[in-house]
Scaffold this motif. Structure first.
Motif, PDB file in Angstrom:
ATOM      1  N   ASP A  82       0.848  -1.200   0.000  1.00  0.00           N
ATOM      2  CA  ASP A  82       0.000   0.000   0.000  1.00  0.00           C
ATOM      3  C   ASP A  82       0.880   1.245   0.000  1.00  0.00           C
ATOM      4  N   SER A  83       2.164   1.063  -0.283  1.00  0.00           N
ATOM      5  CA  SER A  83       3.131   2.160  -0.170  1.00  0.00           C
ATOM      6  C   SER A  83       3.287   2.889  -1.498  1.00  0.00           C
ATOM      7  N   GLY A  84       2.801   4.104  -1.555  1.00  0.00           N
ATOM      8  CA  GLY A  84       2.950   4.906  -2.768  1.00  0.00           C
ATOM      9  C   GLY A  84       2.058   4.441  -3.899  1.00  0.00           C
ATOM     10  N   HIS A 129      12.621  12.375   1.445  1.00  0.00           N
ATOM     11  CA  HIS A 129      12.088  11.789   0.197  1.00  0.00           C
ATOM     12  C   HIS A 129      11.077  10.693   0.484  1.00  0.00           C
ATOM     13  N   GLN A 130      11.240   9.970   1.595  1.00  0.00           N
ATOM     14  CA  GLN A 130      10.218   9.019   2.063  1.00  0.00           C
ATOM     15  C   GLN A 130      10.529   8.684   3.513  1.00  0.00           C
ATOM     16  N   GLY A 131       9.805   7.718   4.085  1.00  0.00           N
ATOM     17  CA  GLY A 131       9.935   7.458   5.517  1.00  0.00           C
ATOM     18  C   GLY A 131      11.346   7.106   5.954  1.00  0.00           C
ATOM     19  N   ARG A 132      12.027   6.273   5.165  1.00  0.00           N
ATOM     20  CA  ARG A 132      13.356   5.816   5.597  1.00  0.00           C
ATOM     21  C   ARG A 132      14.369   6.944   5.636  1.00  0.00           C
ATOM     22  N   GLY A 133      14.145   8.017   4.861  1.00  0.00           N
ATOM     23  CA  GLY A 133      15.017   9.187   4.932  1.00  0.00           C
ATOM     24  C   GLY A 133      14.937   9.805   6.324  1.00  0.00           C
ATOM     25  N   ALA A 134      13.742   9.869   6.872  1.00  0.00           N
ATOM     26  CA  ALA A 134      13.536  10.401   8.220  1.00  0.00           C
ATOM     27  C   ALA A 134      14.114   9.437   9.264  1.00  0.00           C
ATOM     28  N   GLU A 135      13.963   8.134   9.034  1.00  0.00           N
ATOM     29  CA  GLU A 135      14.511   7.137   9.969  1.00  0.00           C
ATOM     30  C   GLU A 135      16.027   7.233  10.022  1.00  0.00           C
ATOM     31  N   HIS A 136      16.627   7.440   8.871  1.00  0.00           N
ATOM     32  CA  HIS A 136      18.077   7.575   8.790  1.00  0.00           C
ATOM     33  C   HIS A 136      18.548   8.741   9.658  1.00  0.00           C
ATOM     34  N   THR A 156      11.231  -3.309   8.882  1.00  0.00           N
ATOM     35  CA  THR A 156      12.503  -3.621   8.189  1.00  0.00           C
ATOM     36  C   THR A 156      13.461  -2.431   8.112  1.00  0.00           C
ATOM     37  N   THR A 157      13.033  -1.337   7.487  1.00  0.00           N
ATOM     38  CA  THR A 157      13.957  -0.207   7.303  1.00  0.00           C
ATOM     39  C   THR A 157      14.246   0.496   8.628  1.00  0.00           C
ATOM     40  N   THR A 158      13.240   0.558   9.495  1.00  0.00           N
ATOM     41  CA  THR A 158      13.407   1.243  10.777  1.00  0.00           C
ATOM     42  C   THR A 158      14.501   0.561  11.597  1.00  0.00           C
ATOM     43  N   ARG A 159      14.384  -0.759  11.711  1.00  0.00           N
ATOM     44  CA  ARG A 159      15.370  -1.506  12.509  1.00  0.00           C
ATOM     45  C   ARG A 159      16.761  -1.417  11.880  1.00  0.00           C
ATOM     46  N   VAL A 216       0.923  -1.437  13.694  1.00  0.00           N
ATOM     47  CA  VAL A 216       2.130  -2.259  13.570  1.00  0.00           C
ATOM     48  C   VAL A 216       2.048  -3.106  12.291  1.00  0.00           C
ATOM     49  N   ASN A 217       2.825  -2.675  11.309  1.00  0.00           N
ATOM     50  CA  ASN A 217       2.827  -3.293   9.986  1.00  0.00           C
ATOM     51  C   ASN A 217       3.125  -4.791  10.061  1.00  0.00           C
ATOM     52  N   MET A 218       4.242  -5.146  10.696  1.00  0.00           N
ATOM     53  CA  MET A 218       4.709  -6.534  10.659  1.00  0.00           C
ATOM     54  C   MET A 218       3.821  -7.479  11.474  1.00  0.00           C
ATOM     55  N   HIS A 245       7.715   8.263  17.203  1.00  0.00           N
ATOM     56  CA  HIS A 245       6.491   7.676  16.689  1.00  0.00           C
ATOM     57  C   HIS A 245       6.643   7.351  15.200  1.00  0.00           C
ATOM     58  N   ASP A 246       6.546   6.106  14.834  1.00  0.00           N
ATOM     59  CA  ASP A 246       6.461   5.745  13.416  1.00  0.00           C
ATOM     60  C   ASP A 246       4.992   5.902  13.043  1.00  0.00           C
ATOM     61  N   MET A 247       4.654   7.080  12.488  1.00  0.00           N
ATOM     62  CA  MET A 247       3.242   7.470  12.323  1.00  0.00           C
ATOM     63  C   MET A 247       2.700   7.186  10.923  1.00  0.00           C
ATOM     64  N   THR A 248       3.339   6.213  10.272  1.00  0.00           N
ATOM     65  CA  THR A 248       2.980   5.880   8.897  1.00  0.00           C
ATOM     66  C   THR A 248       1.480   5.640   8.680  1.00  0.00           C
ATOM     67  N   ARG A 249       0.824   4.973   9.647  1.00  0.00           N
ATOM     68  CA  ARG A 249      -0.615   4.690   9.503  1.00  0.00           C
ATOM     69  C   ARG A 249      -1.385   5.165  10.743  1.00  0.00           C
ATOM     70  N   VAL A 250      -1.076   6.359  11.192  1.00  0.00           N
ATOM     71  CA  VAL A 250      -1.679   6.862  12.437  1.00  0.00           C
ATOM     72  C   VAL A 250      -3.185   7.075  12.290  1.00  0.00           C
ATOM     73  N   MET A 285       7.570   9.780   9.250  1.00  0.00           N
ATOM     74  CA  MET A 285       6.369   9.543   8.458  1.00  0.00           C
ATOM     75  C   MET A 285       6.718   9.073   7.057  1.00  0.00           C
ATOM     76  N   SER A 286       6.117   7.978   6.651  1.00  0.00           N
ATOM     77  CA  SER A 286       6.118   7.602   5.250  1.00  0.00           C
ATOM     78  C   SER A 286       4.783   8.057   4.694  1.00  0.00           C
ATOM     79  N   ALA A 287       4.778   9.190   4.000  1.00  0.00           N
ATOM     80  CA  ALA A 287       3.529   9.767   3.496  1.00  0.00           C
ATOM     81  C   ALA A 287       2.938   8.940   2.362  1.00  0.00           C
ATOM     82  N   LYS A 288       3.691   7.904   1.943  1.00  0.00           N
ATOM     83  CA  LYS A 288       3.220   7.013   0.877  1.00  0.00           C
ATOM     84  C   LYS A 288       2.095   6.106   1.360  1.00  0.00           C
ATOM     85  N   LYS A 289       1.813   6.108   2.647  1.00  0.00           N
ATOM     86  CA  LYS A 289       0.721   5.289   3.181  1.00  0.00           C
ATOM     87  C   LYS A 289      -0.473   6.195   3.498  1.00  0.00           C
ATOM     88  N   ASP A 290      -0.718   6.448   4.784  1.00  0.00           N
ATOM     89  CA  ASP A 290      -1.843   7.295   5.200  1.00  0.00           C
ATOM     90  C   ASP A 290      -2.042   8.546   4.347  1.00  0.00           C
TER      91      ASP A 290
END
Ligand SMILES: *Cc1c(COP(=O)(O)O)cnc(C)c1O
Length: 489
Positions: A82-84, A129-136, A156-159, A216-218, A245-250, A285-290
């Motif tokens: 459901d990403s992007g 550019h996407q969520g993992r950029g912020a996680e980095h 995956t990318t967060t860990r 929680v995705n996983m 907060h990983d707020m991808t699907r808040v 935030m990965s805005a590619k979801k919510d």
């Protein structure tokens, strides 16, 4: 603020078809949710290709039995992620035409900043550019070598970013999350005893933050309850530990709180989203979801000093702090998508469609993760392919079989996705061996869901004919994206 939405958030309160609260039900049933029909109509269509079983077998062989390596034009119904993959609204497309492509200070950045502040309540915005950029960025900023990061199941990318920054992730999700049969309605909850044990063992100084995801995705798109989040806030405050907060699907999490948690039924999605965010110190935030865009993300913070450092860092890795790797038009579409994502009717139809598919599979006796989560239906591959041991990648094999059967593309969430231990190099053996049917937002119809259900049921009935796989190519990082397999005899 401009209200882009035709309905107010409490629109549904005026109409008679409000669903029965989920907490009154053991397993959700379809008759409680007749009214999830889409709050939009279709203005433009994208044609998709029908393929023959022979063509699909050839395509799967060429893709090394990895659905990530298929060409999308060979896919009939694409439930990879459901990403992007969501459909933007006409308002978002109109926003694309208002892109201010200035290198610095684009007006779209200020619109995005405003939408983020008004919707989520965080003070400072760093676009990425996407969520993992912020996680980095947040991992590099806060994690020192030897640190420990507890969280409600890994992503995956967060860990990986936490590990690359020198930290070790510790899973503190409640045990129910690992049991696909458990009907517990808040499988995203953090087990406070586990969290407290981690704090006692390592000391608060070695815990830069608690990594808390909504949903929680996983674990299958499972929500965390407001009550649990409040308790986590209380405990972390006592020890002076941040919550990131990983707020991808808040907003999806907020919908479940409204439907399931006592005391929240009359609240708007928007106000619940704000309350969730208020118990945390910052967010990726990965805005590619919510947020209903094809690309984009951000880091949100409340602490000025941290924000300053993040702003310095984004220039190195993503782009200037007023675009962070995004075009102005992307930021405009995101700012509109953020506001659309907290509309009740949108969320009711989005999750209603996911639950519709889940109910069809439950009725047919297909083992899936219970209760059905927010962004997809997760098939329990270890229960379906009992004859395939985990070392032979049952979920990977099931995803390949489903594609060959009908052209429906799903993805593995099991031993391949779990990867190897960063220190020992040994495989992680996750308790959940799943195939994810992820539903893009506003893209497919109820008839598409019927086709998906029919083909999953057909594969389920032929399950004894499906063999395991062997991995013939394994990339070093995030192997599920590019690994290749061959069927075992
Ligand atoms: C997708 C996702 C991410 C990463 O975001 P990207 O935009 O793909 O980089 C992080 N956490 C969760 C829960 C996600 O679903």
């Amino acid at each position: 603020m401009t209200n882009y939405l035709s309905f107010t958030d409490d629109h549904h309160l005026k109409y008679p078809f409000r669903p029965i609260a989920f907490h009154a039900l053991k397993t959700s049933t379809m008759k409680t949710r007749k009214s999830w029909a889409e709050p939009y109509k279709i203005k433009m269509v994208e044609l998709i290709k029908m393929t023959s079983p022979r063509q699909r077998l050839k395509a799967m062989q060429a893709a090394g039995y990895n659905t990530f390596l298929l060409k999308s034009e060979d896919v009939y119904i694409d439930l990879l992620t459901d990403s992007g993959t969501s459909a933007m609204s006409d308002r978002q497309w109109a926003g694309m035409m208002l892109g201010d492509e200035a290198y610095a200070g684009s007006r779209n950045f200020y619109n995005l900043e405003k939408a983020m502040q008004e919707t989520y309540g965080y003070k400072y915005l760093v676009p990425t550019h996407q969520g993992r950029g912020a996680e980095h960025i947040i991992s590099k900023l806060l994690i020192k070598k030897g640190d420990v990061v507890p969280g409600n199941m890994y992503f995956t990318t967060t860990r990986l970013h936490q590990e690359l920054a020198g930290g070790t992730f510790v899973d503190v999700i409640n045990d129910e999350a690992h049991d696909p049969k458990s009907e517990f309605l808040f499988k995203g909850n953090i087990d406070l005893k586990k969290l407290e044990a981690v704090i006692n063992k390592y000391g608060a100084k070695r815990i830069p933050y608690v990594s808390m995801a909504t949903t929680v995705n996983m674990a299958g798109g499972q929500p965390i309850s407001m009550e649990n989040l409040k308790a986590v806030r209380k405990l972390t405050r006592k020890h002076n530990i941040r919550i990131i907060h990983d707020m991808t699907r808040v907003a999806e999490n907020a919908y479940f709180i409204k439907e399931r948690e006592k005391g929240y039924a009359n609240r708007t999605i928007a106000s619940l989203v704000q309350e969730i965010c208020s118990y945390t110190d910052g967010a990726t935030m990965s805005a590619k979801k919510d947020a209903l865009v094809n690309i984009g993300g951000f880091l949100a913070l409340n602490d000025w000093d941290l924000f300053e450092e993040a702003r310095n860092m984004v220039v190195i890795y993503e782009g200037l702090h007023t675009y962070g790797g995004l075009a102005g038009r992307d930021m405009e579409a995101m700012s509109i998508g953020i506001r659309e994502s907290v509309d009740y009717d949108h969320m009711h139809a989005r999750i209603g469609q996911v639950l519709y598919l889940g109910d069809k599979l439950i009725e047919a006796g297909v083992p899936i993760v219970h209760p059905v989560g927010s962004h997809g239906v997760f098939l329990d591959a270890s229960a379906i392919l009992k004859h395939v041991p985990q070392d032979h990648f049952p979920a990977q094999a099931l995803a390949a079989a489903l594609y060959i059967n009908s052209g429906v593309r799903s993805m593995e969430r099991g031993i391949v996705s779990a990867g190897r231990d960063a220190k020992t190099g040994k495989n992680h053996y996750p308790k959940l061996e799943l195939v994810r049917l992820t539903i893009p937002r506003r893209v497919y119809t109820q008839a598409h869901m019927d086709v998906v259900a029919e083909s999953v049921i057909d594969v389920f009935e032929k399950r004894k004919k499906i063999n395991g796989l062997k991995m013939v190519y394994e990339p070093k990082y995030l192997r599920f994206f590019q690994a290749r397999f061959e069927p075992l005899k």
